[in-house]
Structure formats: C-alpha cells, structure tokens
Scaffold this motif. Structure first.
Motif, short mmCIF file in Angstrom:
data_model
loop_
_atom_site.label_atom_id
_atom_site.label_comp_id
_atom_site.label_asym_id
_atom_site.label_seq_id
_atom_site.Cartn_x
_atom_site.Cartn_y
_atom_site.Cartn_z
N MET A 54 0.82 -1.22 0.00
CA MET A 54 0.00 0.00 0.00
C MET A 54 0.86 1.26 0.00
N HIS A 55 2.15 1.09 -0.08
CA HIS A 55 3.09 2.23 -0.05
C HIS A 55 2.89 3.08 1.19
N LYS A 56 2.70 2.41 2.30
CA LYS A 56 2.58 3.14 3.56
C LYS A 56 3.90 3.01 4.32
N LYS A 57 4.07 3.91 5.28
CA LYS A 57 5.26 3.84 6.11
C LYS A 57 5.19 2.57 6.95
N SER A 58 6.29 1.83 6.99
CA SER A 58 6.26 0.59 7.76
C SER A 58 6.16 0.88 9.25
N THR A 59 5.28 0.16 9.91
CA THR A 59 5.11 0.40 11.34
C THR A 59 5.53 -0.81 12.17
N ILE A 60 6.24 -1.77 11.55
CA ILE A 60 6.56 -2.97 12.32
C ILE A 60 7.51 -2.64 13.48
N ASN A 61 8.25 -1.53 13.35
CA ASN A 61 9.16 -1.18 14.44
C ASN A 61 8.46 -0.75 15.71
N ASP A 62 7.19 -0.38 15.60
CA ASP A 62 6.51 0.03 16.84
C ASP A 62 6.12 -1.18 17.69
N LEU A 63 6.37 -2.38 17.19
CA LEU A 63 6.18 -3.64 17.93
C LEU A 63 4.73 -4.00 18.22
N SER A 64 3.79 -3.22 17.72
CA SER A 64 2.40 -3.53 18.04
C SER A 64 1.97 -4.83 17.37
N ALA A 65 2.48 -5.11 16.17
CA ALA A 65 2.12 -6.36 15.49
C ALA A 65 2.65 -7.56 16.28
N ALA A 66 3.84 -7.40 16.84
CA ALA A 66 4.41 -8.48 17.65
C ALA A 66 3.55 -8.75 18.88
#
Ligand code: SF4
Ligand code: SF4
Lengths: 453, 319
Positions: free
Chosen positions: B67-79
């Motif tokens: 979706m060409h969005k800023k990656s948010t995996i670093n915020d750890l919420s998905a984890a």
C-alpha cells in the motif's frame, strides 16, 4: 505565617533540568555598548518615544510614554545617547520600532526618581500611578501591565491575593534565584499590593522542589499574615488558573478572569519590581533571567539590563556549543526563534539553547489512543479528539470538545508517545474557531441591520 | 550571527516515552506468562507463539509495502498482537490455525481499518472469535487435551458441563498447575506479575483490570457462585490485564474506563452463567470494544471552569 500543602488534578512531571543552574549565584551582566528598547514589551498599546536621535539620556529616564490605560512607559537602562529610532528584530519575530541608545558607561542616574520610604503616606491611586510610571508588567512572561491588573473593577472584591512562585517550567530557575537573593524585597512588594487592594491576607505558592526558597520566603514573611503553600512539583502548577485552584479551591470559569472569582495572581519578580518602584523610586530597567540548556557552554543566572542584546549575554556564558534551538521563555511554553539577534525584554525570563538531544525531532506517528494526553491535560480536555477534529478541518467538532479552553500549556504534546503535534493542532483549531465566531457575529450584525431597514 | 536555529511550535521538549517503548514493555510483561505456558504445555507453546508473531509482523510489513505506507513494524504492536493471539490458542492447535488467525488479525481487523490506533476491536480477540467460529472443535474442549493427559476439560468447562471431575483447587488455578486452557491464560501468578509491571511502568492504570476482575467477583457472589473460582478460572486475568486494557479499543476517559470495565465484567458473568459457551471473556471484551466510542462520548470529563449544569445545557443544545 502558615505553611500548607496543595495541588491540582492532572498535569505531568517533566524532565526538569533545573540543576544546570539551580545552585549558581546570580551574576550581574556586564553593561553592553548599546541597548535596544522596542516600544512594545508589554500586552497593550505600544509606548510612544519621547526622545529624539541625538538626545542625551540618563539611567532610569523615561524614553517612551504610555499611550492609554493598557500601556506602560519604557525607561533607559543605561546613560548615554540616543543613536537611532528604527524598526529592529523583536523577540516576537517581527520588526518593531526600537530606541537604540549608546551607553556612555557612566550610569548617571535620572534625577526624576523619587524614593518613598513610607508608602503608607500614599493612597492606592498614587501607588498605582507609580507602578504604571515605572513601566511594570507581569514578569512571569505574560507582560500584562500590572497597574491594570491591580485596578479592581467596580463591584469586584479581592479575596485571594496570590504570589506566584511556582516556577513550574522546566530549566528555569530565575524566580528561585530571586527568592534566594531578594526575599525581603518581594515580601515588601507584596505588602504594598495588599495595602493597595485594602486586604490583610495574602497567599504564596511555591513548588516543593524549592525548599531553600520556601524557607527564605517564610522567614521574610514572618510578621505578615500570609499562608505559604508548598505546591506539588507538577506541570503546569504555575498556570494562573491552576495555582488559583490549588490555593483557593476555586475554578476560574471558562472565558472569565481570575478577578471574577475574587483572585489576583502576581509573579514574585513583579512584586520585587513594585517594591523598587514605590520604595526606591526605581523604574523597571533590569531583570533576572536564566540562560541555560545543553547547547550553551556555561549556563548562568544573570541580572540583565532591559534592552541588552541577547548575543552580549550569551557571549558571557561562553557562547553556544551545538545548540539547535533558541527559545525565549521556558521549554514548554516559550517561543523558538531563528536568531538570537534580539534584545532582552521585560518578559524575558529565560534564554534556552537546546541541543539536538534535548529537543527530540522525531516525527509524529498515528495516535494509539493511549489516553496519556487526557490524563495530563490540566483543563480536563480530550486533546486527541480536538487534535483529530482540527486535522480534519472539523472545527465545529473541535469547539464542541471545548478547544477554546485550552491554555496551550503543552502537557499533552509532552507526554504523547506517538509524538503528535497536539498543541499546534489546538492552536489551529482555536484560531479557526475565533475566525468562524467573528464571521458569524458579523453576519448576525448585517442581518440585524437588514431587518431594521 | 550566521546560524539559523530551528523554529517550531512549543513545547520544545518531550518525554522519552514512545509507542515502541510501550509495546516493548507489554512484551516484557507477557514474558512470565510465556514461560509458564512453556513449562505447562512444552515447546509447542513456544512454537505456536513464534508462528503467530512472525506471521503478524510479516503480514503488516507486506501490506504496508504493497500500500506504499510507512512501515510500522518497528513500533512492535504487530508483535504484541501475535503473542496475544498465541496466548488465546490451545497448545494443540495446528500451525495453520495460528497462521490464518494471525493474518486475519493484522490484515482484516487492524490494517483494513487504517492500522495502529484505528481498529475498533482488539485484533487478537477478533481473530480468536473468527477461529472459534470456523474451527470451533480445534479451538475448544478436546483441543485442550494434552497427548498424555488424564483430564480433559478446562475448569470452566467442568463447571458448565457439570462434569463429574472435581474442580481444581484455588492454588492450582492460581499457579496454573494441573489445569487446562489456552497457552497464556493458565498461570494467574505469571499474568499478575506482568500486570504489576505494566502498572509500575505506567503503561496501564489499575482501573480496567481491577474493576473488571472486581465486577466478576461481586457478581458471581450475588449469583451464588464461588467468586474466587470465577476470577481464577479461564481467561479473566489475561483478558482483564492484557486485552481489555488495549489502548485503541478501550475508552480514553477515566470515567469511561470504569464503565467499560464494569460492562466487561457483567457480560463475562452473564455469558459464563447463561450463555452457550463456558467462557465469556473474549466475547465480552469484543462487545465492549464496539461500545467504547459511545462510552467515550457520554463520559467526557467536566472541563475545568465549566460547571455541570452548563454542560448539561450544552449537551441538550448539541442534540
Ligand atoms: S497521548 Fe498521543 S497517542 Fe496517546 S491518546 Fe493522546 S494523542 Fe493519542
Ligand atoms: S495544551 Fe491544551 S489540550 Fe494540551 S494539555 Fe495543555 S490545556 Fe490541555
């Protein structure tokens, strides 16, 4: 004299960094070669210059006069010669008409200064006039003319006179310094104000992180009927509304003034200025300021003449190291400025040079609805809701969420883990709401006119 | 002076709390329960958790990339979502259950609604509900039977089905020894340690967990049940400490949080006593998630300097 404890609900703790300057002696700044006096250093109508280029002036001489009730005169803080009257960069970011005086380094005092060892020979009106003529304004940073604040409107009664020494802003320690060096003067000033207002009791609020200052003030105030409140160290304890709430238990109603709930709040530096004006006959020509931050070599607390170029002050602090931001006032509510090429003005309580680490430029992320801004807001608003409404240009909704009651204290932005720019969104909302209200009022007026015709 | 300083709106300083740090604290707080899960259910618990976490993070990453969005995996919420979903699975669940559940949680529940902060129900719980609907047998009852076990039912299952087996003792329930249930819910002690950590770190306040558990306690007492058993059995601690306190899907007003927690408690007891399922924690929280925006709207705090009467008048104006 009694000592009590109090606080308000909400608010937040800051990383204070007060230790950079808190133990230091107050140094007297070296008088500068020339001073720059903008005609507008207060809220209200700008003063009007009464000197001309080439005129010789003395220290303490009035160089610009008040232009109305809500206005104050300006005095020269050095003796010397007026070398220019022209627009100069003002700390507010704009060019403002300023009187530039070359210092002859003689400090020849003005003979128009009259000491009054016993102020009780004067009546309230006379004292208020002295306060006005001395150019005194709220020195906590608001710079509202003090004589206006102390002119109580017909039908209103002062029940709580509160001396604000909370100094809740991070980094700043100038009020603390003033209490350590001039507590007797401050209390004398307070006494004069009590006399002017015709009341026999006063209150002093100090945050409990200033133990020595509390002791000093308690000692000086021993003979006086005052209650000293040790306030919890919590931001924004020194906000006018919240120091009133903490001490009197009263809430200033939305859109109203402190006097509407019988309160008057004065800053400690203002009290000291009142004493000097009334007793010593000295106008407001100097103030204590905190020069601090990790971006300056040697942080200091200094007694500085009004009009001194800030660069001159910074040079005495060893200049700056890796400063990225220059702030006038405290870090929570102060104004950042692109240049330090401006003069020290009456409301200049702090000069902050912050490095990259201190300012935290990380970008904003999506709100995670953590509610931290809600519990930090001293006005009990829902900052995230107002901010979202503002971002979506839904100002009607922002108004419904009481955006206009925001005091722009910055507590919400400070605590937000997503680093959202809540306060700037608040400001946008407030500006737009004001504009919409004006428009509506104008429309209503036009309609009323039409109906008449 | 040549150098131009940065100009921006106040405040000029910020706290050092970030979304990432908060999520990291949640992960740390979940560790004791993870360890308990591994002790009681073996490495399968770890295996499923790893699958969930990896799938959640990858789903988020791929979606945002596409979706060409800023990656948010670093915020750890998905984890965090991954761990919570795994904690809501029985240890016997197949790998593909964990896999599908994770994709559902992140893609359908979280990202389609706009990503972090925009989902209106808790992703892990919604995914669990989805799995229960599609593969109910693999999610409940027999699924809790460990290969070599003698007993089969969860404590609440025993209660609900009026099975002949004896109910586990309080101490077993508290420690999680000899009881069956989802990976993360069995040891109340471990969950409690995590909860206390979160409160100390100011990630959550005591309000939602205490009021939620308290409500269940009081209501079970009123309905003539064993209150201690009801609060210790099932997923109440996991739900009250880690799921009901999810920022995005719980109210933001202090009063609203109390109303929400009471609602969660009430629904939990109702489902447990009168519903078709033995356990009601997930559905209660999901239902209250949906109600959260409404609760927020009607529990706005009284603004400083505005008296009650005035506010009421204002409200009627609004309506
Ligand atoms: S503090 Fe920031 S992230 Fe938390 S609710 Fe407020 S705006 Fe959202
Ligand atoms: S800036 Fe406004 S909204 Fe934010 S905490 Fe202060 S009063 Fe509340």
């Amino acid at each position: 004299m009694n000592i009590k404890k109090a606080t308000f609900k909400g608010g937040t703790h800051l990383s204070y960094n007060k230790e950079l300057t808190s133990g230091l002696n107050v140094e007297t700044s070296i008088p500068p070669e020339e001073i720059i006096l903008p005609v507008s250093m207060h809220i209200g109508a700008p003063a009007k210059p009464i000197v001309e280029v080439g005129d010789k002036v003395k220290m303490g001489q009035k160089v610009a006069e008040a232009t109305g009730f809500v206005s104050v005169p300006i005095h020269s803080s050095v003796s010397g010669e007026v070398i220019a009257i022209e627009p100069r960069l003002h700390p507010n970011g704009q060019k403002v008409l300023s009187i530039i005086i070359k210092n002859d380094m003689l400090d020849t005092p003005d003979e128009n200064m009259h000491p009054n060892s016993d102020y009780k020979n004067l009546d309230s009106k006379e004292i208020l006039n002295i306060i006005k003529e001395a150019g005194i304004v709220g020195l906590g940073g608001a710079t509202f003319p003090t004589h206006v604040k102390l002119s109580i409107p017909e039908g209103k009664k002062v029940e709580y006179l509160i001396l604000n020494a909370a100094e809740c802003e991070a980094y700043l320690t100038n009020d603390d310094a003033l209490m350590m060096t001039n507590s007797d003067d401050i209390i004398k000033g307070l006494e004069i104000v009590m006399y002017v207002l015709g009341i026999d009791k006063a209150y002093i609020g100090i945050e409990d992180n200033k133990k020595d200052a509390i002791e000093k003030m308690a000692k000086s105030a021993q003979a006086l009927n005052v209650d000293i409140y040790c306030l919890a160290t919590k931001y924004p304890q020194g906000s006018e509304k919240h120091i009133i709430k903490a001490i009197s238990g009263r809430e200033v109603p939305s859109g109203k003034l402190p006097i509407d709930v019988g309160c008057v709040v004065l800053n400690v530096a203002t009290a000291k200025a009142i004493k000097e004006a009334v007793i010593d006959g000295k106008p407001l020509i100097e103030r204590i300021a905190t020069i601090t931050g990790h971006g300056i070599k040697t942080p200091k607390r200094m007694l500085i003449r009004i009009g001194t170029p800030i660069e001159h002050v910074l040079a005495q602090c060893g200049g700056f190291t890796d400063a990225e931001k220059f702030i006038l006032g405290g870090p929570m509510m102060g104004i950042s400025h692109f240049s330090s090429d401006t003069p020290v003005i009456k409301g200049g309580s702090g000069f902050l040079l912050l490095n990259e680490k201190e300012i935290d430029l990380s970008e904003s992320n999506d709100c995670i609805r953590c509610g931290k801004c809600v519990s930090a807001c001293p006005m009990r608003l829902l900052p995230l809701m107002i901010s979202n409404a503002s971002v979506n240009n839904d100002f009607e909704k922002a108004e419904k969420y009481n955006a206009m009651d925001c005091i722009e204290c910055g507590a919400c932005s400070y605590v937000c883990p997503a680093k959202r720019m809540l306060v700037s969104n608040m400001r946008v909302a407030k500006r737009e709401i004001t504009a919409i209200r004006k428009e509506k009022a104008a429309l209503a007026e036009a309609k009323a006119k039409e109906a008449k015709n | 002076m040549d150098k131009l300083f940065i100009v921006s709106s106040s405040p000029h300083i910020r706290s050092n709390v970030t979304t990432q740090k908060i999520m990291r604290d949640v992960l740390i707080a979940l560790t004791p329960a993870m360890v308990a899960g591994i002790i009681y259910f073996g490495t399968r618990a770890l295996y499923l958790t790893v699958i969930c976490v990896i799938t959640c993070v990858l789903t988020e990453w791929v979606y945002e990339k596409l979706m060409h969005k800023k990656s948010t995996i670093n915020d750890l919420s998905a984890a965090v979502t991954g761990v919570l979903l795994a904690f809501n699975l029985p240890a016997s669940a197949s790998w593909w259950i964990a896999f599908i559940g994770s994709i559902f949680a992140i893609l359908i529940v979280k990202q389609i609604f706009g990503g972090i902060g925009h989902n209106f129900v808790n992703p892990a719980l919604a995914a669990r509900a989805f799995l229960m609907t599609c593969w109910g047998v693999r999610m409940t009852g027999g699924a809790f039977i460990p290969i070599d076990a003698v007993t089969s039912a969860t404590p609440l299952g025993i209660l609900k089905e009026k099975l002949a087996e004896s109910l586990p003792s309080y101490i077993n329930l508290f420690l999680g020894t000899n009881v069956y249930g989802c990976i993360g819910e069995v040891s109340k002690l471990a969950l409690l340690i995590g909860g206390i950590y979160l409160i100390c770190r100011k990630v959550i306040t005591w309000k939602i967990p205490v009021v939620y558990i308290g409500t269940v306690f009081i209501l079970s007492l009123i309905f003539g049940q064993d209150p201690l058993f009801h609060i210790l059995a099932g997923g109440l601690f996991l739900g009250a400490i880690f799921m009901a306190t999810d920022y995005t899907t719980s109210p933001i007003t202090p009063k609203g949080q109390i109303i929400y927690a009471v609602g969660c408690g009430l629904l939990t007891v109702m489902i447990r006593l009168y519903g078709a399922y033995p356990e009601g924690v997930s559905y209660s929280i999901l239902l209250m998630n949906v109600a959260a925006p409404l609760i927020d709207r009607y529990s706005k705090p009284r603004v400083f300097g505005i008296q009650k009467v005035k506010k009421l008048k204002k409200k009627s104006e609004v309506i």
